[in-house]
Design a protein around this motif. Structure first.
Motif, PDB file in Angstrom:
ATOM      1  N   ALA A  13      -8.424  34.303   6.144  1.00 50.23           N
ATOM      2  CA  ALA A  13      -9.037  34.878   4.938  1.00 50.23           C
ATOM      3  C   ALA A  13     -10.429  34.321   4.724  1.00 50.23           C
ATOM      4  CB  ALA A  13      -8.154  34.601   3.725  1.00 50.23           C
ATOM      5  N   ARG A  14     -10.611  33.036   4.926  1.00 52.30           N
ATOM      6  CA  ARG A  14     -11.914  32.400   4.723  1.00 52.30           C
ATOM      7  C   ARG A  14     -12.927  32.902   5.753  1.00 52.30           C
ATOM      8  NH1 ARG A  14     -12.000  27.608   6.234  1.00 52.30           N
ATOM      9  NH2 ARG A  14     -13.948  27.141   5.128  1.00 52.30           N
ATOM     10  N   PHE A  15     -12.516  33.036   7.008  1.00 51.17           N
ATOM     11  CA  PHE A  15     -13.449  33.454   8.051  1.00 51.17           C
ATOM     12  C   PHE A  15     -13.888  34.900   7.850  1.00 51.17           C
ATOM     13  CE2 PHE A  15     -14.426  35.262  12.234  1.00 51.17           C
ATOM     14  CZ  PHE A  15     -15.420  34.392  12.657  1.00 51.17           C
ATOM     15  N   VAL A  16     -12.939  35.782   7.611  1.00 59.41           N
ATOM     16  CA  VAL A  16     -13.274  37.205   7.501  1.00 59.41           C
ATOM     17  C   VAL A  16     -14.119  37.485   6.263  1.00 59.41           C
ATOM     18  CG1 VAL A  16     -12.307  39.519   7.134  1.00 59.41           C
ATOM     19  CG2 VAL A  16     -11.317  37.989   8.868  1.00 59.41           C
ATOM     20  N   THR A  17     -13.787  36.853   5.152  1.00 63.63           N
ATOM     21  CA  THR A  17     -14.490  37.150   3.900  1.00 63.63           C
ATOM     22  C   THR A  17     -15.725  36.292   3.672  1.00 63.63           C
ATOM     23  OG1 THR A  17     -13.214  35.550   2.578  1.00 63.63           O
ATOM     24  CG2 THR A  17     -12.273  37.771   2.856  1.00 63.63           C
ATOM     25  N   GLY A  18     -15.761  35.099   4.268  1.00 61.31           N
ATOM     26  CA  GLY A  18     -16.859  34.175   4.002  1.00 61.31           C
ATOM     27  C   GLY A  18     -16.767  33.524   2.646  1.00 61.31           C
ATOM     28  N   ALA A  19     -15.621  33.655   1.986  1.00 62.08           N
ATOM     29  CA  ALA A  19     -15.443  33.133   0.629  1.00 62.08           C
ATOM     30  C   ALA A  19     -14.528  31.914   0.632  1.00 62.08           C
ATOM     31  CB  ALA A  19     -14.862  34.217  -0.281  1.00 62.08           C
ATOM     32  N   GLU A  20     -14.617  31.118  -0.428  1.00 65.26           N
ATOM     33  CA  GLU A  20     -13.798  29.919  -0.588  1.00 65.26           C
ATOM     34  C   GLU A  20     -12.945  30.035  -1.849  1.00 65.26           C
ATOM     35  OE1 GLU A  20     -13.617  27.744   1.669  1.00 65.26           O
ATOM     36  OE2 GLU A  20     -15.413  28.164   2.860  1.00 65.26           O
ATOM     37  N   PRO A  21     -11.729  29.489  -1.831  1.00 66.38           N
ATOM     38  CA  PRO A  21     -10.857  29.601  -3.007  1.00 66.38           C
ATOM     39  C   PRO A  21     -11.367  28.783  -4.180  1.00 66.38           C
ATOM     40  CG  PRO A  21      -9.916  28.098  -1.385  1.00 66.38           C
ATOM     41  CD  PRO A  21     -11.105  28.723  -0.738  1.00 66.38           C
ATOM     42  N   LEU A  22     -11.186  29.343  -5.371  1.00 69.69           N
ATOM     43  CA  LEU A  22     -11.537  28.637  -6.600  1.00 69.69           C
ATOM     44  C   LEU A  22     -10.373  27.794  -7.099  1.00 69.69           C
ATOM     45  CD1 LEU A  22     -13.312  31.564  -8.489  1.00 69.69           C
ATOM     46  CD2 LEU A  22     -14.414  29.680  -7.249  1.00 69.69           C
ATOM     47  N   ALA A  23      -9.158  28.328  -6.919  1.00 72.21           N
ATOM     48  CA  ALA A  23      -7.976  27.647  -7.440  1.00 72.21           C
ATOM     49  C   ALA A  23      -6.732  28.145  -6.721  1.00 72.21           C
ATOM     50  CB  ALA A  23      -7.834  27.887  -8.937  1.00 72.21           C
ATOM     51  N   VAL A  24      -5.701  27.312  -6.728  1.00 72.20           N
ATOM     52  CA  VAL A  24      -4.376  27.696  -6.236  1.00 72.20           C
ATOM     53  C   VAL A  24      -3.417  27.535  -7.410  1.00 72.20           C
ATOM     54  CG1 VAL A  24      -2.513  27.188  -4.620  1.00 72.20           C
ATOM     55  CG2 VAL A  24      -4.889  27.018  -3.862  1.00 72.20           C
ATOM     56  N   PRO A  25      -3.227  28.606  -8.191  1.00 67.30           N
ATOM     57  CA  PRO A  25      -2.384  28.492  -9.387  1.00 67.30           C
ATOM     58  C   PRO A  25      -0.893  28.433  -9.111  1.00 67.30           C
ATOM     59  CG  PRO A  25      -3.185  30.737  -9.148  1.00 67.30           C
ATOM     60  CD  PRO A  25      -3.868  29.932  -8.084  1.00 67.30           C
ATOM     61  N   TYR A  26      -0.482  28.791  -7.878  1.00 66.36           N
ATOM     62  CA  TYR A  26       0.956  28.836  -7.596  1.00 66.36           C
ATOM     63  C   TYR A  26       1.222  28.480  -6.143  1.00 66.36           C
ATOM     64  CZ  TYR A  26       5.688  30.706  -6.969  1.00 66.36           C
ATOM     65  OH  TYR A  26       7.024  30.845  -6.680  1.00 66.36           O
ATOM     66  N   ALA A  27       2.170  27.589  -5.928  1.00 65.97           N
ATOM     67  CA  ALA A  27       2.632  27.267  -4.576  1.00 65.97           C
ATOM     68  C   ALA A  27       4.094  26.857  -4.649  1.00 65.97           C
ATOM     69  CB  ALA A  27       1.795  26.149  -3.959  1.00 65.97           C
ATOM     70  N   ASN A  28       4.954  27.675  -4.084  1.00 64.95           N
ATOM     71  CA  ASN A  28       6.384  27.398  -4.025  1.00 64.95           C
ATOM     72  C   ASN A  28       6.689  26.857  -2.638  1.00 64.95           C
ATOM     73  OD1 ASN A  28       9.184  27.369  -4.163  1.00 64.95           O
ATOM     74  ND2 ASN A  28       9.368  29.572  -3.803  1.00 64.95           N
ATOM     75  N   LEU A  29       6.931  25.550  -2.535  1.00 68.89           N
ATOM     76  CA  LEU A  29       7.203  24.905  -1.260  1.00 68.89           C
ATOM     77  C   LEU A  29       8.672  24.501  -1.180  1.00 68.89           C
ATOM     78  CD1 LEU A  29       4.123  22.487  -0.955  1.00 68.89           C
ATOM     79  CD2 LEU A  29       4.263  24.931  -0.417  1.00 68.89           C
ATOM     80  N   ARG A  30       9.328  24.860  -0.076  1.00 64.26           N
ATOM     81  CA  ARG A  30      10.694  24.398   0.185  1.00 64.26           C
ATOM     82  C   ARG A  30      10.648  23.363   1.289  1.00 64.26           C
ATOM     83  NH1 ARG A  30      15.036  26.174   3.388  1.00 64.26           N
ATOM     84  NH2 ARG A  30      14.049  28.165   3.914  1.00 64.26           N
ATOM     85  N   LEU A  31      11.170  22.189   0.992  1.00 64.12           N
ATOM     86  CA  LEU A  31      11.115  21.076   1.934  1.00 64.12           C
ATOM     87  C   LEU A  31      12.485  20.785   2.536  1.00 64.12           C
ATOM     88  CD1 LEU A  31       8.918  18.524  -0.085  1.00 64.12           C
ATOM     89  CD2 LEU A  31       8.151  20.362   1.431  1.00 64.12           C
ATOM     90  N   GLU A  32      12.470  20.347   3.789  1.00 64.70           N
ATOM     91  CA  GLU A  32      13.651  19.809   4.449  1.00 64.70           C
ATOM     92  C   GLU A  32      13.217  18.536   5.160  1.00 64.70           C
ATOM     93  OE1 GLU A  32      15.528  22.637   7.018  1.00 64.70           O
ATOM     94  OE2 GLU A  32      15.662  24.185   5.459  1.00 64.70           O
ATOM     95  N   ASN A  33      13.820  17.417   4.783  1.00 60.20           N
ATOM     96  CA  ASN A  33      13.450  16.120   5.368  1.00 60.20           C
ATOM     97  C   ASN A  33      11.954  15.844   5.213  1.00 60.20           C
ATOM     98  OD1 ASN A  33      16.148  15.629   6.282  1.00 60.20           O
ATOM     99  ND2 ASN A  33      15.759  16.996   8.019  1.00 60.20           N
ATOM    100  N   ASP A  34      11.442  16.161   4.026  1.00 66.53           N
ATOM    101  CA  ASP A  34      10.047  15.911   3.665  1.00 66.53           C
ATOM    102  C   ASP A  34       9.045  16.754   4.446  1.00 66.53           C
ATOM    103  OD1 ASP A  34      10.700  13.970   1.737  1.00 66.53           O
ATOM    104  OD2 ASP A  34      10.861  12.423   3.275  1.00 66.53           O
ATOM    105  N   VAL A  35       9.487  17.831   5.046  1.00 63.96           N
ATOM    106  CA  VAL A  35       8.605  18.742   5.774  1.00 63.96           C
ATOM    107  C   VAL A  35       8.722  20.131   5.154  1.00 63.96           C
ATOM    108  CG1 VAL A  35       8.286  19.958   7.958  1.00 63.96           C
ATOM    109  CG2 VAL A  35       8.639  17.497   7.959  1.00 63.96           C
ATOM    110  N   ASP A  36       7.580  20.768   4.887  1.00 67.00           N
ATOM    111  CA  ASP A  36       7.639  22.114   4.312  1.00 67.00           C
ATOM    112  C   ASP A  36       8.087  23.104   5.382  1.00 67.00           C
ATOM    113  OD1 ASP A  36       4.905  23.787   5.230  1.00 67.00           O
ATOM    114  OD2 ASP A  36       4.627  21.609   5.196  1.00 67.00           O
ATOM    115  N   VAL A  37       9.132  23.869   5.049  1.00 65.04           N
ATOM    116  CA  VAL A  37       9.653  24.875   5.980  1.00 65.04           C
ATOM    117  C   VAL A  37       9.439  26.285   5.446  1.00 65.04           C
ATOM    118  CG1 VAL A  37      11.340  23.266   6.920  1.00 65.04           C
ATOM    119  CG2 VAL A  37      11.992  24.768   5.026  1.00 65.04           C
TER     120      VAL A  37
END
Length: 322
Positions: A186-210
């Motif tokens: 997304a960054r390469f194609v658009t040339g834009a940078e994110p302003l914020a990440v308002p949401y991230a749902n991470l599921r972990l197993e043994n301290d690793v995001d899967v």
């Protein structure tokens, strides 16, 4: 054109199956040396590169004056250390992604690169593929009108506890393994940078995001991604504009997952499909690296670009830990 003599640190499967053959096949490159303490692991490399010199340690390879550039496919947590050591040894460096595990790591990497005067970069092969060059041209050229949303997905199934991707102490996890592609695309194609990440749902197993479900805000568009090591194989990036839709149907493993293609649909009532059946982006990456070393031209994916992807990943981890 001067041939760049390459050495590989470690007999990793990815090096054997992809990058070592790419170095061997690339114009202006020679696969000259491999570092491994197990001579048996060098045998399949020597099958296609019979003249390959084998060193019994990483330090021995870095001390070899005949080697110009080093490719590093080591586990993620070793990337910063050995990239800096290779630069200090006077070698150009192409290191597997992610080249670092945090934004702060780039201070030392960039300082070492600048002090050495050598080229150092993350092996982010997708930006060397013409489908990404073309996608950037179309999106930034207004082919889909004003861009308003980007969707990205990359998944595969790997629950092998012995695999380093499933080991927290080796810097494993789906985001670090393949999330770099969904963010960097997304960054390469658009040339834009994110302003914020308002949401991230991470599921972990043994301290690793899967599994990760991510929403981000860019200056002119929204972004959504799914990244997982516990889902059936899938990959796609979609750029949704006011006047069109651009789909990348095989953005990340071109020629393996499927044939690379772009599908452009516009309000003019047309659908255009462009296919790229014969491109090996690993070979393209090696050739671009060598061309930039020789000519001094700007590399398509400098450390500063990779740092931007890492900043976005740090934002995702921060949002997911709330």
């Amino acid at each position: 054109m001067t041939s760049l003599r390459w050495g590989v640190l470690g007999a990793a499967n990815f090096a054997l199956n992809h990058m070592a053959p790419a170095i061997h096949a690339a114009r202006g490159a020679e696969l000259a040396a491999l570092a491994t303490s197990n001579p048996a692991k060098a045998v399949p490399f020597q099958a296609f590169a019979p003249g390959l010199k084998v060193h019994d340690s990483y330090d021995a390879l870095l001390a070899d004056p005949a080697i110009d550039a080093v490719y590093i496919p080591l586990p993620n947590h070793l990337h910063v250390e050995w990239t800096i050591k290779a630069l200090q040894a006077g070698k150009h460096v192409l290191c597997e992604k992610p080249i670092a595990l945090s934004d702060a790591d780039f201070d030392a990497l960039i300082a070492a690169r600048d002090k050495s005067g050598k080229l150092a970069a993350e092996a982010f092969m997708i930006v060397h593929h013409p489908q990404f060059q073309r996608a950037r041209e179309l999106v930034q050229g207004g082919a889909i009108g004003a861009l308003r949303h980007v969707d990205a997905v990359f998944s595969y199934y790997n629950d092998d506890a012995g695999n380093i991707r499933n080991q927290a102490n080796a810097g494993g996890g789906g985001l670090r393994d393949i999330g770099v592609y969904t963010f960097g695309a997304a960054r390469f194609v658009t040339g834009a940078e994110p302003l914020a990440v308002p949401y991230a749902n991470l599921r972990l197993e043994n301290d690793v995001d899967v599994f990760a479900q991510v929403a981000a805000d860019f200056p002119e568009f929204t972004y959504a991604a799914i990244v997982s090591m516990r889902l059936f194989n899938r990959q796609q990036v979609v750029f949704h504009g006011e006047k069109g839709l651009l789909q990348m149907t095989c953005p990340f493993n071109a020629g393996v997952f499927d044939q690379a293609s772009l599908r452009l649909e516009t309000t003019a009532g047309t659908v255009t499909i462009e296919r790229f059946p014969a491109v090996n982006h690993y070979v393209q990456q090696v050739e671009n690296f060598g061309n930039c070393v020789e000519s001094g031209a700007k590399y398509p994916c400098p450390l500063e670009f990779s740092r931007g992807t890492q900043k976005m990943m740090d934002m995702v981890f921060a949002a997911g830990n709330k």
